[in-house]
Write a protein that holds these residues in place. Structure first.
Motif: not given
Length: 782
Positions: A230-239, A251-254
């Motif tokens: 789910q975190g990876k999906e959020l990473h893609n969504k943020s992009l 910073n939250s991703l790090i």
């Protein structure tokens, strides 16, 4: 306009003042104010309100108050403008006082006024005032105002009124991204991570576009849940949302990747960030420190400063943890000095970490010194110190500090209770443990799985398996830790079959075992002699669940084979799996002692000498093996060699609890004459019952009388004699010891249990011994 002699109106001055606010140009604003006075607009309410707003937003509260006081008529906009300034300047209590004054003047507040008053209530967490404003908003029909509703929602969320927040949220006719973010944060701040995840999913269904705040909050949720996908999906969504350069989101991703142990990804995100700040560096360092990559953590701590970033309190805490994990004592002291130089030695985060670090290093004097210098101590500070004493084996001191904490009106949290229950279990203080159990129930922590696990462990270590089972059965939520603790409880009390059944019940509940579960299960099989079952579960762990065996797993199998007399098979197992850690060889050496195998024992001893020649335990076991075989000269050589390498024996210590008071007996301490007389009398009675002191265990070149006197004054015998003196006939005795019992004390305890018609429950560092009517449940396998 002035050149053409067109006279300004009140709207002209409002426009000019708004322009001054937009440019934060106070100098021009003051000039406009003077002209307002000259032109006779000083008492104009519209202009006056704009002046209040201008002075407030430019940071001049006193000027705004003067304008307000000079207005002949103060309408709701005037009051609201000044109220906004109080809130903006973080003068929340003054803002609420001003709001009450406004109400006393019978000025009817509007939705904006109420939203500001609600914000002030949220900042000071005044839920009573918040509820009054909420009620007033409902009466005035402002529930549909989204700004006000979000303010109400935010108050309930911050002040731990999650149910009230849900009520407001569910009644909202419209919800914007702020509404959803507030609910997500409410769940996150109160540890309801699954609910926060569900809230985000509902937000997506509602077609609300997330913002940077949403992304940062949800990444924190995924990190807490370990929800990597789910975190990876959020990473893609943020992009997709164009937030690739948003410092807060990055910073939250790090932090997310670091907490999930994906340090290459964490590093990659960090490197791509152009505008790094101290939080970026701290998140990266924290990830490395948390997952044992201490060199990388400390290396980046240095690079951060080389790049011109001054560490903050959290950064220093992470660096201190890295020093602690790597055993760099001097590095931690250097960081402590840096903390003092930077003026961060009053920061609660750093102080609590320092206490924990010094306690971990066993420097309890330093930990206590840091603690004593604290201006104010919170539950985390107390827990850090108490935990340090428990981890270092000073359990009675830990109990004393817990009492001091409570005397200081500091309420324990679930971590404090977990430590204090561990202390009770370590010294067999079951009566105190029961007292704490009642306190835990009163404080509402009984249903917490981590506290439940601590209670199970405490009762099991005190030999009260029935009470451990009661705690387990009463828990409504049982996670993998709770199930593992129950299996460990069965293992410790030699109930191997019950541990196996517990494991099967857990699988039926749909839970997946982890490496700790298998350690507990294999230990249970070992203590109960379930050799076939143990080997099958070892195979299941590797082949079905894909867990690589740890040193503990290997040691369990060696112990299992050793207890069953399969000594050569155990040695072959170690060689086949190339087990290098000392635990497995120590388990086999113990088995050699039980079965009297001198040659294999010597091979084990040689292996252990190569790994840790300063551990006195190996010498004691090898000496016992040799004396058991009648090879006293060889035993004396081993003892002489031990002294030569300065492998110091830990003083044998035993504890017994009577009337909620814990009494300690340490070999070498000066004992009370009454206790010495009692233990000598007990020794004479043991001889009358046929007990022959095993003087061969003492290889010292002293007289038999001296040897018998020393055996007589072993720590557990002193504790048992004290218990017999100070408890009514028939009372069970509970004793704990820090070292393994010797064969003489074990045989003596069996006879005492029959002779005194008492149950003696004694836990040493090997297992639990239940002495009943002349026998022990361990089957003399210890």
């Amino acid at each position: 306009m002035k050149k053409t002699n067109i006279k300004p109106s009140s709207f002209t001055f409002v426009g000019l003042l708004n322009a001054c606010v937009a440019n934060r140009n106070l100098e021009v604003g003051r000039s406009v104010h003077e002209e307002i006075k000259e032109k006779g607009f000083a008492e104009d309410v519209l202009v006056g309100n704009s002046l209040i707003d201008m002075y407030m937003k430019c940071g001049f509260l006193n000027e705004a108050e003067k304008v307000f006081e000079g207005l002949p008529v103060q309408d709701v906009v005037s009051w609201t403008a000044l109220l906004a300034g109080y809130v903006e300047f973080d003068l929340s209590q003054e803002a609420l006082t001003f709001y009450h004054k406004m109400q006393s003047k019978a000025i009817s507040s509007n939705a904006v006024t109420m939203a500001l008053a609600m914000k002030a209530s949220r900042i000071v967490c005044d839920t009573d005032q918040g509820r009054i404003i909420h009620s007033e908003a409902v009466k005035k029909g402002y529930e549909g105002d989204l700004t006000l509703s979000n303010s109400i929602l935010s108050l309930y969320a911050k002040c731990s009124c999650v149910d009230d927040a849900h009520y407001v949220f569910d009644k909202l006719p419209d919800r914007d991204v702020v509404s959803w973010n507030t609910m997500i944060v409410a769940h996150t701040e109160h540890g309801n991570f699954q609910e926060a995840l569900e809230c985000y999913e509902q937000m997506q269904i509602a077609k609300i576009v997330p913002d940077s705040w949403t992304m940062s909050s949800m990444l924190k949720v995924c990190a807490s849940l370990g929800a990597l996908e789910q975190g990876k999906e959020l990473h893609n969504k943020s992009l997709q949302l164009g937030l690739a350069d948003n410092v807060s989101v990055v910073n939250s991703l790090i932090d997310f990747y670091g907490r999930c142990g994906w340090m290459p990804e964490s590093r990659m995100v960090f490197e791509k960030l152009v505008n790094k700040d101290v939080i970026s560096w701290t998140a990266l360092i924290a990830g490395y420190a948390e997952h044992g990559q201490v060199d990388e953590a400390l290396d980046n701590f240095m690079k951060m400063q080389e790049n011109g970033f001054a560490p903050n309190a959290v950064t220093y805490s992470c660096a201190l943890k890295a020093c602690c994990a790597s055993g760099v004592h001097d590095g931690a002291r250097t960081l402590h000095m840096d903390v003092v130089k930077m003026g961060l030695d009053s920061e609660e985060t750093v102080i609590n970490t320092l206490i924990n670090v010094y306690a971990t290093f066993g420097s309890l004097i330093d930990a206590e010194a840091v603690f004593e210098r604290m201006p104010a101590r919170c539950v985390v500070s107390w827990t850090a110190l108490i935990g340090g004493y428990v981890d270092c084996g000073y359990n009675i001191d830990a109990l004393k500090y817990f009492e001091k904490m409570q005397a200081g009106q500091i309420s324990p949290n679930f971590v404090t209770y977990a430590y204090i229950l561990k202390a009770c279990g370590s010294i067999g203080a079951v009566e105190k443990g029961r007292e704490f159990h009642l306190e835990i129930a009163w404080d509402g922590f009984e249903s917490d799985p981590s506290v439940g696990s601590a209670l199970i462990n405490m009762y099991a270590q005190c030999g009260s398996l029935s009470e451990a089972c009661e705690v387990f059965n009463d828990l409504l939520t049982r996670d993998i830790t709770v199930w593992s603790s129950m299996m460990k409880a069965y293992a410790l009390n030699h109930q191997g079959y019950d541990a196996v059944h517990c494991f099967k019940d857990m699988l039926q509940q749909g839970l997946k075992p982890d490496v700790v579960t298998f350690t507990c299960l294999l230990t249970a099989c070992s203590h109960a002699g379930l050799i076939q079952e143990g080997l099958e579960y070892f195979k299941l762990m590797r082949e079905k669940y894909g867990f690589a065996p740890t040193n503990e797993h290997y040691s369990c199998i060696v112990d299992l084979l050793g207890r069953s007399g399969e000594l050569l098979e155990a040695e072959k197992f170690i060689e086949t799996f190339t087990v290098t850690q000392e635990d497995a060889w120590a388990a086999l050496l113990t088995a050699c002692k039980t079965h009297g195998d001198v040659d294999l024992g010597m091979r084990c001893f040689e292996q252990l000498m190569q790994k840790d020649p300063e551990d006195a335990a190996w010498y004691t076991l090898m000496t016992d093996i040799l004396t058991g075989a009648g090879r006293w000269e060889d035993a004396l050589k081993i003892e002489t060699f031990r002294k030569h390498v300065e492998a110091k024996k830990m003083p044998a210590t035993a504890w017994i609890e009577i009337d909620r008071q814990v009494h300690r007996f340490m070999v070498g301490d000066e004992q009370n004459e009454d206790i010495l007389a009692a233990v000598r009398a007990l020794n004479l009675r043991l001889k009358d019952e046929g007990h022959v002191p095993n003087l061969n265990l003492d290889v010292r070149p002293v007289s038999d009388h001296k040897k018998e006197e020393a055996l007589c004054e072993h720590a557990e015998k002193l504790a048992i004699a004290f218990g017999l003196l100070n408890t009514p006939q028939g009372t069970s005795l509970r004793v704990s010891k820090n070292l393994r019992m010797c064969a003489d004390c074990h045989n003596a305890s069996k006879i005492i249990s029959r002779m005194e018609r008492r149950e003696i429950i004694l836990r040493d560092d090997c297992c639990m011994h239940h002495f009943i009517d002349g026998s022990c449940v361990c089957g003399d396998m210890f």
